[in-house]
Scaffold this motif. Structure first.
Motif, PDB file in Angstrom:
ATOM      1  N   SER A 512       0.831  -1.196   0.000  1.00  0.00           N
ATOM      2  CA  SER A 512       0.000   0.000   0.000  1.00  0.00           C
ATOM      3  C   SER A 512       0.869   1.251   0.000  1.00  0.00           C
ATOM      4  CB  SER A 512      -0.897  -0.003   1.242  1.00  0.00           C
ATOM      5  OG  SER A 512      -1.377   1.291   1.538  1.00  0.00           O
ATOM      6  N   ASP A 572      -1.349   0.485   8.190  1.00  0.00           N
ATOM      7  CA  ASP A 572      -2.358   1.445   7.750  1.00  0.00           C
ATOM      8  C   ASP A 572      -3.737   0.802   7.747  1.00  0.00           C
ATOM      9  OD1 ASP A 572      -1.409  -0.180   5.675  1.00  0.00           O
ATOM     10  OD2 ASP A 572      -1.744   1.332   4.123  1.00  0.00           O
ATOM     11  N   LEU A 573      -3.805  -0.500   7.423  1.00  0.00           N
ATOM     12  CA  LEU A 573      -5.043  -1.256   7.546  1.00  0.00           C
ATOM     13  C   LEU A 573      -4.768  -2.396   8.511  1.00  0.00           C
ATOM     14  CD1 LEU A 573      -7.979  -1.635   6.500  1.00  0.00           C
ATOM     15  CD2 LEU A 573      -7.047  -3.269   4.846  1.00  0.00           C
ATOM     16  N   TRP A 580     -11.726  -3.669  11.262  1.00  0.00           N
ATOM     17  CA  TRP A 580     -10.650  -2.961  10.577  1.00  0.00           C
ATOM     18  C   TRP A 580     -10.461  -1.575  11.160  1.00  0.00           C
ATOM     19  CZ3 TRP A 580      -7.488  -5.881   8.265  1.00  0.00           C
ATOM     20  CH2 TRP A 580      -7.892  -6.965   7.483  1.00  0.00           C
ATOM     21  N   SER A 581      -9.229  -1.193  11.356  1.00  0.00           N
ATOM     22  CA  SER A 581      -8.867   0.161  11.770  1.00  0.00           C
ATOM     23  C   SER A 581      -8.106   0.797  10.614  1.00  0.00           C
ATOM     24  CB  SER A 581      -7.991   0.128  13.030  1.00  0.00           C
ATOM     25  OG  SER A 581      -7.513   1.428  13.352  1.00  0.00           O
ATOM     26  N   TYR A 582      -8.516   2.015  10.243  1.00  0.00           N
ATOM     27  CA  TYR A 582      -7.956   2.696   9.072  1.00  0.00           C
ATOM     28  C   TYR A 582      -7.031   3.812   9.549  1.00  0.00           C
ATOM     29  CZ  TYR A 582     -12.086   0.382   7.169  1.00  0.00           C
ATOM     30  OH  TYR A 582     -13.039  -0.547   6.837  1.00  0.00           O
ATOM     31  N   ASN A 583      -5.802   3.824   9.025  1.00  0.00           N
ATOM     32  CA  ASN A 583      -4.806   4.753   9.549  1.00  0.00           C
ATOM     33  C   ASN A 583      -3.939   5.339   8.445  1.00  0.00           C
ATOM     34  OD1 ASN A 583      -4.947   4.032  12.696  1.00  0.00           O
ATOM     35  ND2 ASN A 583      -5.100   2.139  11.513  1.00  0.00           N
ATOM     36  N   GLN A 592      -5.705   8.104  12.918  1.00  0.00           N
ATOM     37  CA  GLN A 592      -6.844   7.307  12.482  1.00  0.00           C
ATOM     38  C   GLN A 592      -7.602   8.035  11.380  1.00  0.00           C
ATOM     39  OE1 GLN A 592      -9.208   5.903  15.732  1.00  0.00           O
ATOM     40  NE2 GLN A 592     -10.320   4.416  14.477  1.00  0.00           N
ATOM     41  N   LYS A 598     -12.383   7.967   2.484  1.00  0.00           N
ATOM     42  CA  LYS A 598     -10.966   7.607   2.551  1.00  0.00           C
ATOM     43  C   LYS A 598     -10.772   6.194   3.089  1.00  0.00           C
ATOM     44  CE  LYS A 598      -9.288  12.359   2.938  1.00  0.00           C
ATOM     45  NZ  LYS A 598      -8.548  13.351   3.759  1.00  0.00           N
ATOM     46  N   GLN A 599     -11.669   5.766   3.971  1.00  0.00           N
ATOM     47  CA  GLN A 599     -11.622   4.373   4.425  1.00  0.00           C
ATOM     48  C   GLN A 599     -11.862   3.422   3.254  1.00  0.00           C
ATOM     49  OE1 GLN A 599     -14.489   3.966   7.591  1.00  0.00           O
ATOM     50  NE2 GLN A 599     -13.250   5.100   9.074  1.00  0.00           N
ATOM     51  N   LEU A 602      -8.791   3.090   1.156  1.00  0.00           N
ATOM     52  CA  LEU A 602      -7.771   2.237   1.754  1.00  0.00           C
ATOM     53  C   LEU A 602      -8.130   0.764   1.579  1.00  0.00           C
ATOM     54  CD1 LEU A 602      -5.183   1.904   3.273  1.00  0.00           C
ATOM     55  CD2 LEU A 602      -6.379   2.374   5.417  1.00  0.00           C
ATOM     56  N   LEU A 603      -9.396   0.420   1.787  1.00  0.00           N
ATOM     57  CA  LEU A 603      -9.829  -0.958   1.541  1.00  0.00           C
ATOM     58  C   LEU A 603      -9.587  -1.353   0.087  1.00  0.00           C
ATOM     59  CD1 LEU A 603     -13.237  -1.660   3.352  1.00  0.00           C
ATOM     60  CD2 LEU A 603     -11.045  -2.777   3.744  1.00  0.00           C
TER      61      LEU A 603
END
Length: 652
Positions: A512, A572-573, A580-583, A592, A598-599, A602-603
């Motif tokens: 990523s 980051d994921l 799931w935590s998005y960072n 976060q 934006k989440q 990232l996915l």
């Protein structure tokens, strides 16, 4: 494409005069016969006649087609229950790496894509006609494709005396049934582009089995729309959908290539906003044409640039003037990634166009609307592909058509309103308009990216949905054909990748773009790769993916493929309390990500990374560093444990 130029039982071949065999090869060649090729054929015929036994049962094919690669193997011999794929290097005393990879690739291609070859032993043989070398005992892999046997001409007879690796695989092969059994290739997009650019038909390089959506049907339906627009003086737009890897880009390239070849006045062009894809395709097509036609690289690149263009360069050209476009048919790849009005305005203001206040779809349709007679736009729409801020999705195209271009004919995939392609409720409602014509053939439903893993995209989606039980169930349909393994050791991942690749099969590391704390592991996501060198150069070039030194991000690799991938998973994921935590890494720490859009990006970044490999992948999840606050083990351990719960085994 004829499967071979010459076919005969071995005794018949041995009883035929050389001129008759040469005449048959020449008659089917369909190109001007060069003196060098004629000499090579005569040398091969002489060697085969000297080494084959007139009393031996068996069958010989000369110039046997390998459609996915757009090439022909010099000879294929069937005997002793084995398929022998033979390449001759006339006048050579040595065995160079390229030639070894070539004959092994032919054998692997037959094993993977030729139906009659799936369950039979295949032995690749490389003959250097000036070498003095006897064959060694074949080394058979688990799939019954042997390592290439390297011999001089006198070694051919003993090489062809090899026995099948097991008694069960030694059954006689019917050569006619084998030849006509069918070929179901799944080329990489680079291979497909090269074949189409050489004027091969799409059915020669794509699957056409009952389980796969026929790309030809989609291309034919688009051609009908174009012809209707042309003869009726109408402007039309078509929306094609498809699951990841289903062949949308291949369909688009086929449309552009065939219209450009057969209707030169239309000046059809393939446009993409995916810079790395455009760069790789252009370079690959130019290199291929230089080798085939012997022209200068600069001349080849100029011709290729008319066929494949960067959509932003196309936009900028027509932004600077009001001329009517040269092109009548344009294919927009990844059309859902065109920019919103806000994103386009921000970009244009930086380029000195302060008054630009419309979306990229509205501007692009407006450019084509300058035609006073007819034109056709083909938009390729992928699901789960948005990975960048400001990407419009489908709604901006539909809004522009409804409000500014109501006279255009709109043709859409019957699945366009599905949630995977239309996440915007407004767009879903607009698709109900009776004027929009729906076509089932405009949807490509089966992934063709991996010949072993049609269900990979479904498995990846379940993993990213956080459903470990569902993922484990789905994995049962994958694991025998498509290995996915886990490791906490990057060296172990590299070793696994190098051990899996055979011939010219391509390996590489991906991560990523937000994986900034992979840097202590030697993975620098901020160091940009040169996409053409990374994807196209051979294993001897340190800039290529083979060296597993440079890493490609989702922006580099979207729309392109590897055979075997090492997916490097950063924090980051990450999994935190079974979710799931998005960072995002900002400055010196993780922050976060709370914005839902934006989440989603990232996915989707990880969705892209996890669907790039055609044959299998290893996922590397670091252990972290207890003394490093930016990468403690807790940032990685739950992610690794979750992937294990999904059924993924560790590297043995």
């Amino acid at each position: 494409m004829q499967s071979s130029y010459y076919s005969a039982p071995i005794p018949q071949f041995l009883g035929s005069v050389d001129d008759a065999i040469l005449g048959e090869l020449t008659r089917r060649h369909h190109h001007a016969l060069e003196h060098e090729q004629r000499g090579a054929w005569l040398s091969q015929i002489a060697i085969l006649k000297a080494q084959l036994d007139v009393n031996s049962a068996g069958h010989l094919f000369l110039e046997f087609s390998i459609p996915r690669m757009g090439k022909r193997a010099d000879a294929v011999v069937i005997r002793n229950g084995i398929i022998f794929v033979i390449e001759f290097k006339v006048g050579s005393e040595s065995f160079d790496r390229h030639a070894i990879d070539q004959v092994e690739d032919y054998a692997l291609d037959l094993k993977n894509f030729h139906l009659g070859s799936h369950d039979v032993p295949i032995l690749p043989v490389l003959v250097a006609t000036r070498a003095k070398r006897s064959p060694s005992e074949p080394l058979w892999a688990a799939d019954m494709v042997a390592e290439p046997v390297l011999i001089g001409p006198e070694g051919l007879a003993p090489a062809l005396a090899a026995l099948a690796p097991t008694e069960a695989s030694a059954e006689a092969i019917d050569p006619i049934a084998w030849q006509s059994s069918g070929y179901r290739p799944t080329p990489t997009i680079v291979e497909a582009a090269e074949a189409l650019y050489r004027s091969h038909a799409v059915e020669e390089i794509s699957r056409s089995d009952a389980d796969a959506k026929n790309l030809q049907a989609t291309s034919d339906r688009i051609a009908e729309v174009i012809e209707a627009s042309k003869h009726g003086g109408r402007k039309s737009i078509c929306f094609i959908t498809g699951v990841p890897g289903a062949g949308k880009t291949l369909a688009g390239l086929n449309i552009a290539a065939k219209r450009a070849e057969r209707h030169e006045d239309e000046h059809a062009v393939f446009l993409s906003g995916n810079g790395p894809l455009v760069e790789v395709l252009r370079e690959a097509l130019a290199r291929d044409q230089v080798v085939r036609d012997g022209i200068r690289k600069g001349d080849a690149l100029r011709a290729v640039r008319r066929f494949v263009q960067n959509i932003h360069h196309f936009r900028d050209h027509y932004l600077a003037n009001t001329e009517v476009p040269f092109e009548k048919v344009v294919v927009f790849d990844e059309a859902q990634r065109a920019w919103t009005s806000n994103q386009a305005a921000r970009f244009m203001q930086g380029r000195g166009h302060d008054g630009f206040d419309i979306s990229e779809p509205e501007f692009l349709i407006g450019v084509m609307d300058r035609h006073t007679d007819w034109c056709t736009i083909v938009c390729l729409i992928g699901g789960g592909q948005e990975i960048n801020t400001g990407e419009a999705g489908l709604v901006e195209w539909l809004t522009a058509l409804q409000s500014k271009f109501p006279d255009w004919d709109v043709h859409a995939s019957s699945l366009l309103e599905d949630k995977h392609y239309t996440v915007d409720q407004k767009a879903a409602e607009m698709l109900q308009a009776p004027a929009i014509q729906k076509h089932p053939d405009f949807h490509l439903s089966v992934s063709m990216r991996s010949f072993r893993a049609e269900r990979l995209s479904s498995f990846v989606s379940i993993v990213l949905d956080g459903d470990a039980v569902g993922a484990r169930d789905q994995l049962e349909e994958l694991e025998d054909r498509y290995p996915i393994l886990l490791t906490r050791d990057l060296t172990e991942a590299r070793t696994w990748l190098r051990g899996k690749a055979r011939g010219a099969e391509r390996i590489g590391l991906v991560a990523s773009s937000g994986g900034c704390r992979l840097r202590p592991e030697g993975i620098h996501v901020k160091a940009k790769i040169d996409p053409a060198n990374w994807f196209l150069n051979d294993r001897f070039d340190v800039r290529s993916s083979y060296h597993l030194e440079e890493v490609a991000t989702q922006f580099d690799i979207q729309g392109l493929e590897l055979d075997w991938a090492g997916v490097c998973w950063d924090a980051d994921l990450r999994r935190v309390d079974s979710a799931w935590s998005y960072n995002a890494f900002k400055g010196t720490r993780w922050q976060q990500v709370r914005d839902e859009t934006k989440q989603l990006y990232l996915l989707n970044a990880y969705r892209v990374l996890l669907t790039r490999a055609r044959q299998g992948m290893v996922i590397f999840v670091p252990r972290g560093g207890p003394a490093d606050a930016t990468r403690p083990p807790s940032f990685y351990d739950e992610t690794f444990a979750f992937l294990q719960e999904c059924g993924l085994p560790t590297v043995a």
